[in-house]
Design a protein around this motif. Structure first.
Motif: not given
Length: 342
Positions: A39, A221, A228
């Motif tokens: 992440g 995204s 994520h």
């Protein structure tokens, strides 16, 4: 960045015929099926250094021993040098001298002249790399990149082969073909270009200037739907968009690709050479991810690479390959190094 549909449906027009005949020569390693993308970077980059190189005062980080084999890692849009935080640490630990510069229009890289044209065309970015290598007294280096950085690495390997010891190119050969880009695409492929058409309008340019960080987060995204990333990771890179030349470079880059903006005459000869798709002789590993869609098998660009070559496919990885799969990207650099005749 380029749209997924454009890559999967339009790539075949961008490479000279004959790729299919050589596709059987490509070596494809097993797809990635293990851990999820991190992440946020696990390592911090070193302090930002500045050096005058060509038209620019370039901001960059450096890691590893000064006498290690130089590796120059080039980021894309809308990303920055933090894409390589983990890759840089891995390679430095293995003895490479790793240099990660901000491209023109990003981070602390600035034009030396206020009057310089804010040019985002591919040959200009390639010349920036050569100027940086000259300023750092680097004769030859392994180049690695994705998105704009992958295109730039291919440009340098095509135009200055004597300066490139090896190449790691995400999405393979994505050098812009202006003639092909003037041809219409099927509707699905055109849909993948939405942001490029948006940038072609005055409203789109104003929208990007006003909403840069929100716009770029949307691209993150959509280009990597299974990644994520956390707020801290995005904020690290988003700071690089505060560069005063950022919007000018981005808008020009995409308008130039569609022949809606002129480049500079100083790069005409380079662009003419690139239009001929010169073969790349440096040892090369190309990497494909889910972002590449139907083009991920690499056959469309296999004929371009005539030296030692491998193709690798990473499943469940999006567009920002070095940040999403740092171990695999670093391994490709190490393996390219092993393919070089020392």
């Amino acid at each position: 960045m380029n749209g997924i549909s454009r890559r999967s449906l339009g790539r075949l027009t961008a490479v000279a015929g004959g790729a299919a005949l050589l596709s059987a020569c490509a070596t494809t390693t097993p797809a990635r099926t293990d851990a999820s993308p991190p992440g946020s970077p696990r390592h911090a980059l070193g302090p930002i250094k500045q050096i005058k190189a060509g038209l620019l005062d370039v901001g960059y980080t450096e890691a590893g021993p000064a006498d290690g084999r130089p590796v120059i890692l080039l980021h894309g849009w809308p990303y920055d040098i933090h894409s390589y935080a983990d890759v840089s640490a891995i390679l430095a630990d293995q003895g490479f001298r790793v240099i990660v510069p901000y491209l023109r229009g990003f981070g602390s890289t600035r034009f030396l002249s206020a009057d310089a044209f804010r040019n985002g065309q591919q040959a200009a970015l390639g010349a920036d790399v050569i100027a940086l290598m000259d300023a750092l007294h680097i004769d030859r280096a392994i180049l690695g990149g994705y998105d704009w950085g992958g295109r730039t690495a291919n440009v340098v390997a095509s135009l200055w082969p004597q300066r490139v010891a090896g190449l790691v190119a995400v999405s393979g050969y994505i050098v812009v073909d202006l003639a092909a880009n003037r041809e219409p695409l099927p509707p699905e492929a055109a849909h993948g270009w939405w942001y490029q058409y948006y940038f072609a309008t005055p409203r789109g340019e104003l929208g990007y200037r006003r909403n840069t960080k929100a716009f770029n987060r949307l691209i993150w995204s959509s280009a990597s739907p299974l990644w994520h990333f956390d707020d801290a990771a995005y904020d690290l890179s988003a700071a690089a968009f505060d560069n005063p030349d950022h919007a000018d470079i981005v808008i020009h880059n995409y308008r130039w690709r569609l022949s809606l903006a002129q480049g500079e005459s100083r790069y005409d000869a380079d662009e003419q050479r690139l239009a001929g798709k010169p073969r790349i002789t440096a040892p090369t590993i190309t990497i494909a991810s889910d972002f590449d869609g139907a083009a991920k098998d690499g056959t469309a660009y296999r004929a371009i690479y005539t030296g030692p070559y491998q193709h690798r496919v990473l499943n469940r990885i999006g567009h920002n390959v070095p940040q999403e799969a740092p171990e695999q990207f670093a391994a490709a650099v190490v393996d390219v190094d092993g393919m070089i005749t020392h």
